[in-house]
Design a protein around this motif. Structure first.
Motif, PDB file in Angstrom:
ATOM      1  N   HIS A  80       0.895  -1.152   0.000  1.00 26.55           N
ATOM      2  CA  HIS A  80       0.000   0.000   0.000  1.00 26.55           C
ATOM      3  C   HIS A  80       0.935   1.202   0.000  1.00 26.55           C
ATOM      4  O   HIS A  80       1.591   1.469   1.009  1.00 26.55           O
ATOM      5  N   THR A  81       1.045   1.880  -1.117  1.00 27.13           N
ATOM      6  CA  THR A  81       2.153   2.829  -1.303  1.00 27.13           C
ATOM      7  C   THR A  81       1.716   4.266  -1.034  1.00 27.13           C
ATOM      8  O   THR A  81       1.050   4.513  -0.037  1.00 27.13           O
ATOM      9  N   THR A  82       2.087   5.202  -1.904  1.00 28.35           N
ATOM     10  CA  THR A  82       1.676   6.598  -1.712  1.00 28.35           C
ATOM     11  C   THR A  82       0.673   6.967  -2.810  1.00 28.35           C
ATOM     12  O   THR A  82       0.524   6.252  -3.800  1.00 28.35           O
ATOM     13  N   HIS A  83       0.042   8.105  -2.619  1.00 31.14           N
ATOM     14  CA  HIS A  83      -1.037   8.512  -3.526  1.00 31.14           C
ATOM     15  C   HIS A  83      -0.490   8.763  -4.935  1.00 31.14           C
ATOM     16  O   HIS A  83       0.307   9.680  -5.139  1.00 31.14           O
ATOM     17  N   ARG A  85       1.391   6.679  -6.725  1.00 26.97           N
ATOM     18  CA  ARG A  85       2.690   6.086  -7.084  1.00 26.97           C
ATOM     19  C   ARG A  85       2.695   4.562  -7.101  1.00 26.97           C
ATOM     20  O   ARG A  85       3.767   3.941  -7.066  1.00 26.97           O
TER      21      ARG A  85
ATOM     22  N   ALA B  63       9.837   5.830  -6.064  1.00 24.29           N
ATOM     23  CA  ALA B  63       8.868   4.746  -5.864  1.00 24.29           C
ATOM     24  C   ALA B  63       9.400   3.447  -6.468  1.00 24.29           C
ATOM     25  O   ALA B  63       9.288   2.369  -5.868  1.00 24.29           O
ATOM     26  N   GLU B  89       8.361  12.562  -0.527  1.00 24.08           N
ATOM     27  CA  GLU B  89       7.231  11.786  -0.029  1.00 24.08           C
ATOM     28  C   GLU B  89       7.569  10.290   0.002  1.00 24.08           C
ATOM     29  O   GLU B  89       7.250   9.581   0.953  1.00 24.08           O
ATOM     30  N   ASN B  90       8.227   9.836  -1.040  1.00 25.91           N
ATOM     31  CA  ASN B  90       8.529   8.403  -1.075  1.00 25.91           C
ATOM     32  C   ASN B  90       9.757   8.028  -0.256  1.00 25.91           C
ATOM     33  O   ASN B  90       9.931   6.859   0.092  1.00 25.91           O
ATOM     34  N   LEU B  93       7.985   7.135   2.680  1.00 23.75           N
ATOM     35  CA  LEU B  93       7.416   5.781   2.546  1.00 23.75           C
ATOM     36  C   LEU B  93       8.495   4.735   2.821  1.00 23.75           C
ATOM     37  O   LEU B  93       8.254   3.736   3.502  1.00 23.75           O
ATOM     38  N   MET B  97       8.022   1.991   5.573  1.00 25.51           N
ATOM     39  CA  MET B  97       8.022   0.578   5.155  1.00 25.51           C
ATOM     40  C   MET B  97       9.335  -0.101   5.531  1.00 25.51           C
ATOM     41  O   MET B  97       9.449  -1.308   5.478  1.00 25.51           O
ATOM     42  N   HIS B 227       2.305  -7.805   4.196  1.00 22.28           N
ATOM     43  CA  HIS B 227       1.675  -6.555   3.791  1.00 22.28           C
ATOM     44  C   HIS B 227       2.532  -5.420   4.315  1.00 22.28           C
ATOM     45  O   HIS B 227       2.968  -5.429   5.461  1.00 22.28           O
ATOM     46  N   SER B 228       2.801  -4.457   3.449  1.00 25.85           N
ATOM     47  CA  SER B 228       3.587  -3.307   3.871  1.00 25.85           C
ATOM     48  C   SER B 228       2.853  -2.055   3.433  1.00 25.85           C
ATOM     49  O   SER B 228       2.385  -1.957   2.300  1.00 25.85           O
ATOM     50  N   THR B 229       2.740  -1.106   4.340  1.00 26.49           N
ATOM     51  CA  THR B 229       1.941   0.090   4.065  1.00 26.49           C
ATOM     52  C   THR B 229       2.626   1.332   4.613  1.00 26.49           C
ATOM     53  O   THR B 229       3.412   1.256   5.563  1.00 26.49           O
ATOM     54  N   GLY B 230       2.286   2.471   4.043  1.00 30.56           N
ATOM     55  CA  GLY B 230       2.747   3.752   4.567  1.00 30.56           C
ATOM     56  C   GLY B 230       1.900   4.223   5.734  1.00 30.56           C
ATOM     57  O   GLY B 230       2.232   5.199   6.408  1.00 30.56           O
TER      58      GLY B 230
END
Ligand SMILES: Cc1ncc(C[n+]2csc(CCOP(=O)(O)OP(=O)(O)O)c2C)c(N)n1
Ligand code: SF4
Lengths: 287, 376
Positions: A80-83, A85, B63, B89-90, B93, B97, B227-230
């Motif tokens: 579940h990444t970023t908006h 991406r 990303a 932003e990433n 993430l 993560m 499962h990996s999430t921000g």
């Protein structure tokens, strides 16, 4: 009602036909009653099951939004990444794991409004990804604002007088950018949608499936579309199957006509085909 | 390339170190003065079975690096100011993560498009705090192509050891400078391999840490179904929207670094033993600072230097210790005061801190630093 179902599921693990693909320990999910995301999600799980491909060969990548939560409910390696991406993240993952089937499952706002640039480039590269877009015409998660897919004149919380911009035709964009498989279905066409997803999994290259869906809570309410059932009946009334037509003619007018079908199914060298042509795998290492 | 001496550009040395570290994926977007890293990787990666991909922008590059690293490839990207801003932003993430990878910022003068071809050190605080929320980061710097080679190896190792994106904060002058670089034979390059769990899927939790607060990873597609999430998540990796779980997660992300600062922080002391004035320098500013130190010593001033290799986490303890010994610190940096603020904070009133600032576009003249030393 919802709680009862969950209890039943918890009480009898493995009884739901798709339970081995579901993180049952994460139920109940966040989706509103009557939301169509669940329909598309279970179609996708059914397709994984029907494809006969080893489950471990699949991974799912989502962006942000109600739809993006799908990655958190599927019992596969999932991200579940970023908006916006999800696609570039999936591109990196696919390059690292070229034998795996990577599914990108996300919303229209995520894939096409904030993330549109990545979509066209992934299609252009014809990299093997299956992108499933739940197009509910709005940003469901943030309360129903206008998106690049919102129909002209529709009401959203940020277009209170109606949308004065025109929406994308997603299949046309996908085809123009280079996708080798493009289809559109509504959430009414569950069987066709499911077999379309299976076809997409087996396709070499970039495949794209748009699913016209309802967000009864935001888009439905603001545009007075009625109950979730009313919306489905409306889809039934106005959708027409036109397989094989040029996607530019795939009309999407939520008042009058929703053209669905498989519009593109062709062969073209993929990202990996072309990469290997230039750099054959036997290229001398460490030269 | 290995086991030999070369005369190469800093950017090229950085790329070669990445290859030597086992980096097999690079996603990037061209930008001066980091482009040569991408170009070198585009040439070299296919030779070692890796993949170079030029993405549509730096959002995508970052990303893709995270995706590829999750997929098991050591991954890197390189950029400069404008692209670094887009990556933020990433990078966040990657922090949440916990994805090992390396991000190189060959700094040019900003803000905005600034001076694309000329150097600066203006992104040091952006490296520290550029992504939203509270987190710890590792950032390294280099003052020569050789050092850039060495810290790139270190960056890959730290990223795997502590599971996070590690930043290399170099600059245009070091990136474009051509000097002698010794690339050691591969058996002399220490590589920290990915931490992979030994537990079977039924027993494995993706965010259950080992004793050092870092959780081992798994191979994707091997049946672990992670499962990996921000989103803020628990040990299973599942999102939980609550203050207690937020505290657990942030505590771990912060303390896995804070508890290991002694392992992470690297610096060099030059003539500090009897020093009354210490120049604290990093990156390209080390070189004029070295000259200033020599000039000061010639004049009989007891001057030393602390060369920072690790910028973040900051060499707090060392500065505190030196602060009680010296009259003051002189901090030359090509910005209007970033690391100097850290030096001032850590000296806690025990020693004076003088900033020697520069807006960017050129490096210091040693005399500018010397003047500050003499003033103290
Ligand atoms: C960079 C960034 N901007 C804005 C948001 C806020 N946000 C969260 S979900 C979302 C829209 C999602 O819409 P869509 O992809 O259509 O998914 P849906 O919720 O309708 O399923 C937005 C704008 C965010 N999370 N990140
Ligand atoms: S807000 Fe709309 S899209 Fe989101 S879960 Fe509810 S109905 Fe579905």
């Amino acid at each position: 009602m919802k709680k009862q179902i969950v209890e039943e599921l918890n009480g009898m693990p493995g009884t739901h036909p798709l339970s081995s693909l579901l993180r049952e320990d994460r139920m109940p999910h966040i989706w509103c009653p009557g939301c169509d995301i669940g329909t598309v999600f279970s179609s996708c799980l059914t397709a994984i099951h029907e494809s006969k491909i080893d489950y471990n060969n699949f991974a799912m990548v989502s962006g942000i939004g109600c739809t993006g939560r799908a990655a958190g409910y599927i019992k596969l390696d999932s991200f579940h990444t970023t908006h916006g991406r999800a696609i570039p993240f999936a591109t990196g993952l696919k390059i690292a794991k070229p034998k795996m089937k990577i599914i990108v499952f996300s919303g229209d706002g995520d894939l096409f409004t904030i993330g549109g640039n990545h979509f066209i480039h992934a299609a252009r590269r014809n990299i093997d990804l299956t992108v499933i877009c739940v197009n509910n015409f709005t940003y469901g998660m943030t309360g129903g604002q206008v998106a690049s897919t919102t129909p002209f004149n529709s009401k959203t919380s940020t277009t209170p007088q109606g949308n004065f911009e025109k929406p994308f035709n997603l299949p046309y964009m996908a085809a123009a950018a280079g996708a080798v498989y493009v289809s559109r279905w509504t959430t009414l066409d569950v069987r066709r949608l499911t077999s379309s997803i299976v076809e997409a999994f087996n396709k070499k290259g970039f495949s794209f499936i748009e699913v016209i869906s309802s967000c009864p809570t935001s888009f439905g309410r603001k545009n007075k579309l009625g109950s979730p059932l009313d919306i489905i009946q409306h889809f039934h009334k106005i959708s027409v199957i036109k397989n094989g037509i040029h996607p530019k003619d795939a009309n999407l007018d939520i008042d009058k006509e929703i053209v669905v079908g498989k519009f593109v199914d062709m062969e073209a060298p993929t990202f990996f085909d072309l990469l290997e042509k230039i750099y054959p795998p036997e290229t001398e290492k460490g030269a | 390339m290995e086991g030999t001496e070369h005369f190469i550009m800093g950017d090229v040395a950085c790329a070669e170190a990445a290859i030597a570290s086992g980096c097999r994926f690079f996603a990037g977007y061209p930008i001066t003065p980091a482009t040569e890293i991408a170009e070198r990787m585009a040439k070299r990666l296919p030779q070692v079975g890796g993949v170079y991909i030029q993405m549509e922008d730096e959002l995508a590059s970052m990303a893709a690096v995270l995706g590829a690293s999750w997929g098991g490839l050591k991954s890197m990207t390189a950029t400069s100011g404008p692209g670094f801003s887009l990556m933020m932003e990433n990078i966040g993430l990657g922090i949440v993560m916990e994805v090992p990878c390396v991000v190189v910022n060959v700094q040019r003068a900003g803000p905005s498009t600034g001076l694309p071809t000329l150097c600066a050190q203006g992104d040091m605080m952006q490296a520290r705090w550029g992504s939203h929320g509270h987190y710890e980061i590792i950032a390294l710097s280099a003052s020569s192509p050789q050092e850039l080679f060495d810290v790139t190896i270190k960056a890959f190792n730290l990223s795997e050891k502590y599971r996070l994106p590690v930043l290399i904060m170099t600059d245009e002058v070091v990136g474009h400078m051509t000097e002698k670089v010794i690339i050691p034979p591969s058996n002399r390059i220490e590589i920290y391999p990915r931490r992979i769990t030994k537990l079977p899927p039924e027993e494995y939790l993706p965010y259950l840490p080992d004793e050092d607060m870092v959780a081992p990873m798994v191979g994707i597609g091997e049946g672990y179904h992670i499962h990996s999430t921000g989103l803020t998540h628990d040990k299973k990796g599942y999102p939980v929207i609550s203050a207690p779980v937020q505290k657990d997660m942030i505590d771990r992300l912060v303390y896995k670094i804070r508890n290991n600062v002694d392992d992470i922080v690297e610096y060099r002391e030059i003539e500090t033993a009897d020093a009354e004035i210490i120049i604290v320098a990093y990156g390209i500013s080390v070189r004029p600072a070295q000259k200033a130190l020599e000039l000061a010593r010639e004049k009989g001033i007891k001057c030393g230097m602390l060369r920072l290799t690790t910028i973040w986490p900051f060499a707090e303890k060392k500065i505190m210790e030196l602060a009680s010994q010296v009259k003051g610190f002189v901090v030359p940096e090509i910005n209007y005061g970033q690391i100097s603020l850290e030096v001032e904070r850590c000296s806690a009133g025990h020693a004076k801190t003088i900033l020697v600032s520069h807006a960017g576009g050129a490096i210091f003249n040693p005399n500018e630093i010397l003047e500050a030393v003499e003033k103290l």
